[in-house]
Motif scaffolding. Structure first.
Motif, PDB file in Angstrom:
ATOM      1  N   TYR A 559       0.820  -1.144  -0.053  1.00  0.00           N
ATOM      2  CA  TYR A 559       0.035   0.067  -0.056  1.00  0.00           C
ATOM      3  C   TYR A 559       0.981   1.317   0.037  1.00  0.00           C
ATOM      4  CZ  TYR A 559      -4.146  -2.416   1.116  1.00  0.00           C
ATOM      5  OH  TYR A 559      -5.663  -3.455   0.994  1.00  0.00           O
ATOM      6  N   SER A 562       2.384   1.814  -3.347  1.00  0.00           N
ATOM      7  CA  SER A 562       1.449   2.326  -4.341  1.00  0.00           C
ATOM      8  C   SER A 562       1.147   3.838  -4.127  1.00  0.00           C
ATOM      9  CB  SER A 562      -0.007   1.696  -4.175  1.00  0.00           C
ATOM     10  OG  SER A 562      -0.951   2.184  -4.883  1.00  0.00           O
ATOM     11  N   GLN A 563       1.081   4.279  -2.807  1.00  0.00           N
ATOM     12  CA  GLN A 563       0.733   5.555  -2.657  1.00  0.00           C
ATOM     13  C   GLN A 563       1.944   6.419  -2.918  1.00  0.00           C
ATOM     14  OE1 GLN A 563       0.036   5.517   1.648  1.00  0.00           O
ATOM     15  NE2 GLN A 563      -1.692   3.827   1.209  1.00  0.00           N
ATOM     16  N   GLU A 567       4.257   1.157  -9.510  1.00  0.00           N
ATOM     17  CA  GLU A 567       3.293   0.518 -10.151  1.00  0.00           C
ATOM     18  C   GLU A 567       3.478  -1.007  -9.663  1.00  0.00           C
ATOM     19  OE1 GLU A 567       0.901   1.603 -12.110  1.00  0.00           O
ATOM     20  OE2 GLU A 567       1.443   3.613 -12.192  1.00  0.00           O
ATOM     21  N   GLY A 581      -7.028  -0.953  -6.154  1.00  0.00           N
ATOM     22  CA  GLY A 581      -7.541   0.011  -7.015  1.00  0.00           C
ATOM     23  C   GLY A 581      -8.525   1.005  -6.204  1.00  0.00           C
ATOM     24  N   ILE A 582      -8.187   1.219  -4.869  1.00  0.00           N
ATOM     25  CA  ILE A 582      -8.615   2.068  -3.796  1.00  0.00           C
ATOM     26  C   ILE A 582      -7.967   3.266  -3.979  1.00  0.00           C
ATOM     27  CG2 ILE A 582      -9.469   2.537  -1.599  1.00  0.00           C
ATOM     28  CD1 ILE A 582     -10.209  -0.442  -1.329  1.00  0.00           C
ATOM     29  N   ASP A 583      -8.762   4.469  -4.461  1.00  0.00           N
ATOM     30  CA  ASP A 583      -7.988   5.727  -4.182  1.00  0.00           C
ATOM     31  C   ASP A 583      -7.452   6.010  -2.992  1.00  0.00           C
ATOM     32  OD1 ASP A 583      -8.837   5.898  -6.995  1.00  0.00           O
ATOM     33  OD2 ASP A 583     -10.587   7.418  -6.609  1.00  0.00           O
ATOM     34  N   GLY A 584      -6.136   6.489  -3.187  1.00  0.00           N
ATOM     35  CA  GLY A 584      -5.570   7.040  -1.850  1.00  0.00           C
ATOM     36  C   GLY A 584      -4.839   5.678  -1.160  1.00  0.00           C
ATOM     37  N   SER A 586      -4.609   2.081  -3.031  1.00  0.00           N
ATOM     38  CA  SER A 586      -3.928   1.081  -3.671  1.00  0.00           C
ATOM     39  C   SER A 586      -4.390   1.345  -5.194  1.00  0.00           C
ATOM     40  CB  SER A 586      -4.480  -0.261  -3.154  1.00  0.00           C
ATOM     41  OG  SER A 586      -5.965  -0.248  -3.198  1.00  0.00           O
ATOM     42  N   GLU A 587      -4.478   2.711  -5.488  1.00  0.00           N
ATOM     43  CA  GLU A 587      -4.801   2.916  -6.938  1.00  0.00           C
ATOM     44  C   GLU A 587      -3.802   2.206  -7.854  1.00  0.00           C
ATOM     45  OE1 GLU A 587      -3.224   6.877  -5.511  1.00  0.00           O
ATOM     46  OE2 GLU A 587      -3.932   5.044  -4.623  1.00  0.00           O
ATOM     47  N   ASN A 588      -2.410   2.171  -7.544  1.00  0.00           N
ATOM     48  CA  ASN A 588      -1.538   1.688  -8.324  1.00  0.00           C
ATOM     49  C   ASN A 588      -1.152   0.395  -8.428  1.00  0.00           C
ATOM     50  OD1 ASN A 588      -0.692   4.452  -9.522  1.00  0.00           O
ATOM     51  ND2 ASN A 588       0.277   4.698  -7.705  1.00  0.00           N
ATOM     52  N   PRO A 671     -12.188  -3.524  -6.249  1.00  0.00           N
ATOM     53  CA  PRO A 671     -12.040  -3.070  -4.980  1.00  0.00           C
ATOM     54  C   PRO A 671     -12.686  -3.449  -3.785  1.00  0.00           C
ATOM     55  CG  PRO A 671     -11.995  -1.240  -6.594  1.00  0.00           C
ATOM     56  CD  PRO A 671     -12.650  -2.609  -7.251  1.00  0.00           C
TER      57      PRO A 671
END
Length: 720
Positions: A559, A562-563, A567, A581-584, A586-588, A671
């Motif tokens: 995590y 990712s932040q 990638e 895929g959760i913004d803020g 694990s979006e990467n 997500p």
């Protein structure tokens, strides 16, 4: 002295649980989601019919083991008042509630799948005669078979105060009969337990494939078993018991302790009672009372009981209803050296990609060592070796030839404990030094060492594997076998064996990372290096292929990566507690699961190391360990760096990249923790088919150039 618990405000506690469920997926529910993906393959019309039946059978076997181990553990926690929360903040009671709802739906889908497959089988000439009329010829054969082959084996037992209630073994199946004596009208209840040695399905001889399940066969001809009685009703049932083995750390005699524990497992607490849908209520009450099913699940089945048993029907000789036969390639590089494994390895490192390349090369490595007069010592770890193991035979032959042979046999390999005890006994009788390793840690690393006397002195050859030394699973599990004579790695391998056999902890290794010593810290260091590279504006990426990702520490590190802009692409076949895929958060991070003809089992890590992926300077590792706390903290595992350029390219640019590119067998983690089948789009790519039809890089040797190379794989834009 432990400190007193700190009072927590209820609102604060609720917020903490919500936070945990936002960050993590429940381990047990993630496993059930994996089994849903397996079950979905039973509905995949792209597969031959009997292969779909095989997937259905596997889903049943998987679910049985899940109930016997994971659910049994949670039931035990509830009964002992243990409130240990899961990674997503649920209590054992909350987990059991969610599990049982999901299992109920899984059972429903399994039965629906079986009804559809059964209809298809009938159209293809394979008939299941459980409830249907059959020809007089088939009826007469079955009646004769029952009288001559079944009646002598089964034992009806009256269930009344004069007879103790019979013990029903784990995974045992039986029938209850309500009978009336014809002369007096007296009511009698009889139980018939089905011996495990009887076939799950009986096939009527002949060109037409007619099968009948053993419980329906007994039910259909029960009047021959109970002469003088009228059968008023009958019903089948099946029992699953707690099958986990717990060994106390202070066990003085590990072998004796395991023999006792195996016996105890057969009599474990009932975890699930499976009944036919129309099972008599009075008979059900009788079973509940005598089986002691406090905390057990009651499953009512309106179709096939014991779905795992359908694997017997898959053995029907109908190649037109199965995948085309596939013969693994034998590495040309070894053939170029006239079959001399040591000569080929001495030239340069080689990696074998199972099942596309033959497991025989692993066996030949040991056979050659056993027969070679210049080999002085062999050391081997054994986790699961199978019932007919050529590896065991090679070790016994080596000991018979006067070589020093050491085998680390892991007694705690779940469901293989008895077989491993037998192998250990045979090995000891042959003169092999057998070591059982640690009491509280499993030795899960797959390592083999051969020490050979050569002109320049002693040279050590090593095999490191991501899978077990098991010739059967090597035909269906995708795994990597890495052979090397690199002195740095062979010295490390010797230290690993000394750690297991003599508890001599390695103070420093030259390449290997070993759990529970430093494997976790090594992974963290490589993740942190990617974070630093991203901060410096350099390319930063992590690719990994694992069976399971459940460890909170590894997930949190990913995590953070990712932040930080790293990638991350993960191929996780089974359990994944990370939310992607959760913004803020694990979006990467992208997570996919591949379910197909072969079982994905190899474990690989790759780190960009400041360069674009997949690049020549990436750091690549293979390992025996999944990203689970048990693997990192409570098992002996090995993380092996891949330094040879050809092997590096094969693992990174062929194996890992093909898995990332697969579209035909892939599921994407959403997500919310659910999985969606990847839509293939215009360009279909099946990684299993690719590996079956294209040569590997390191195993081909000079044959690779003659074959015109290997089709180049490339990431699509936006894929990394």
């Amino acid at each position: 002295m432990s400190s007193a618990p700190i009072p927590v405000d209820n609102n604060e506690a609720s917020g903490a649980l919500a936070h945990a469920s936002h960050r993590y997926v429940n381990r047990e529910l993630s496993w059930l989601a994996f089994n849903e993906r397996v079950l979905a393959e039973a509905c995949n019309t792209n597969y031959p019919l009997l292969e779909r039946v095989r997937f259905l059978s596997i889903s049943g076997s998987n679910l049985d083991e899940f109930m016997m181990i994971r659910v049994a553990g949670l039931v035990g926690q509830v009964q002992r008042g243990i409130e240990r929360r899961s990674i997503d903040g649920r209590t054992p009671t909350q987990q059991l509630s969610a599990i049982r709802e999901t299992v109920k739906e899984l059972n429903r889908v399994q039965q629906e799948s079986w009804r559809n497959l059964r209809e298809g089988l009938g159209q293809a000439g394979i008939h299941i005669a459980d409830e249907k009329r059959i020809t007089s010829r088939a009826y007469n054969w079955l009646k004769t078979y029952f009288v001559q082959e079944i009646i002598p084996v089964i034992t009806p037992q009256a269930v009344d105060p004069a007879h103790p209630f019979p013990f029903v073994a784990n995974q045992g199946m039986g029938l209850l009969f309500n009978l009336a004596r014809e002369t007096t009208g007296e009511q009698v209840v009889e139980m018939v337990l089905i011996p495990s040695g009887l076939p799950r399905f009986v096939r009527v001889p002949g060109d037409d494939a007619i099968y009948i399940s053993i419980e329906r066969l007994i039910s259909r001809f029960a009047d021959h078993l109970f002469p003088g009685f009228t059968i008023k009703g009958d019903g089948a049932f099946r029992v699953l018991r707690d099958s986990d083995i717990e060994i106390e750390e202070e066990a003085e005699d590990l072998v004796r302790t395991f023999r006792t524990a195996i016996q105890r497992r057969r009599r474990g607490q009932v975890i699930q009672l499976e009944l036919e849908q129309d099972f008599d209520p009075a008979a059900e009450h009788l079973l509940r009372e005598h089986l002691g099913i406090q905390g057990a699940a009651i499953v009512k089945t309106d179709g096939m009981m014991g779905i795992a048993g359908l694997g017997d029907i898959v053995e029907e000789d109908r190649p037109d209803l199965k995948f085309d036969d596939y013969t693994p390639r034998y590495p040309e590089r070894i053939l170029e050296h006239d079959g001399d494994c040591f000569s080929a390895i001495r030239e340069k490192d080689i990696i074998i990609h199972h099942p596309y390349e033959s497991f025989e090369v692993v066996v030949d490595f040991l056979r050659q060592a056993a027969a070679d007069p210049d080999v002085v010592a062999i050391k081997q770890t054994l986790y699961r070796a199978g019932h007919q193991s050529p590896v065991i035979a090679a070790l016994i032959a080596a000991a018979g030839a006067g070589k020093s042979v050491t085998a680390v046999v892991e007694l705690k390999a779940r469901f293989d404990e008895e077989q491993n005890l037998l192998w250990a006994s045979q090995l000891e009788r042959a003169g092999v030094q057998v070591i059982y390793g640690f009491v509280d840690w499993k030795t899960h690393a797959k390592v083999s060492i051969v020490v050979r006397r050569e002109e320049q002195g002693f040279r050590t050859y090593c095999h490191f594997g991501t899978g077990n030394y098991h010739p059967v699973t090597a035909r269906i599990y995708t795994d990597l076998s890495f052979f090397t004579a690199d002195p740095r790695l062979t010295r490390d391998a010797a230290k690993l064996f000394n750690f297991v056999t003599g508890y001599v902890e390695p103070r420093k290794t030259e390449g290997l990372a070993i759990s529970p010593i430093d494997l976790r810290e090594t992974l963290y260091a490589h993740i942190d290096r990617e974070i630093d590279n991203a901060a410096q504006g350099r390319p930063a990426a992590i690719w990994a292929k694992l069976n399971s990702l459940t460890d909170k520490g590894v997930i949190d590190r990913l995590y953070l990566a990712s932040q930080s802009g790293v990638e991350i692409q993960l191929v996780i076949r089974g359990i994944c507690c990370l939310r992607a895929g959760i913004d803020g958060l694990s979006e990467n991070i992208r997570v996919k699961s591949i379910i197909g003809r072969f079982l994905e089992h190899s474990r690989i890590w790759a780190f960009a190391n400041g360069y674009r992926m997949p690049g020549e300077r990436a750091r690549v590792f293979i390992t025996s360990a999944d990203a689970m706390s048990r693997n990192l903290d409570r098992r002996v595992e090995a993380l092996v760096p891949i330094r040879n350029r050809t092997v590096h390219d094969q693992v990174l640019k062929q194996v890992l990249l093909a898995n990332l590119l697969d579209t035909e067998q892939s599921w994407e983690l959403e997500p919310d923790g659910s999985y969606m089948r990847v839509q293939p789009g215009e360009k279909l790519f099946n990684c299993h088919l690719y590996f079956m039809t294209n040569p590997s890089l390191s195993g081909r040797g000079g044959a690779l150039a003659a074959a015109g190379g290997v089709p180049t794989l490339a990431l699509r834009k936006g894929a990394s």
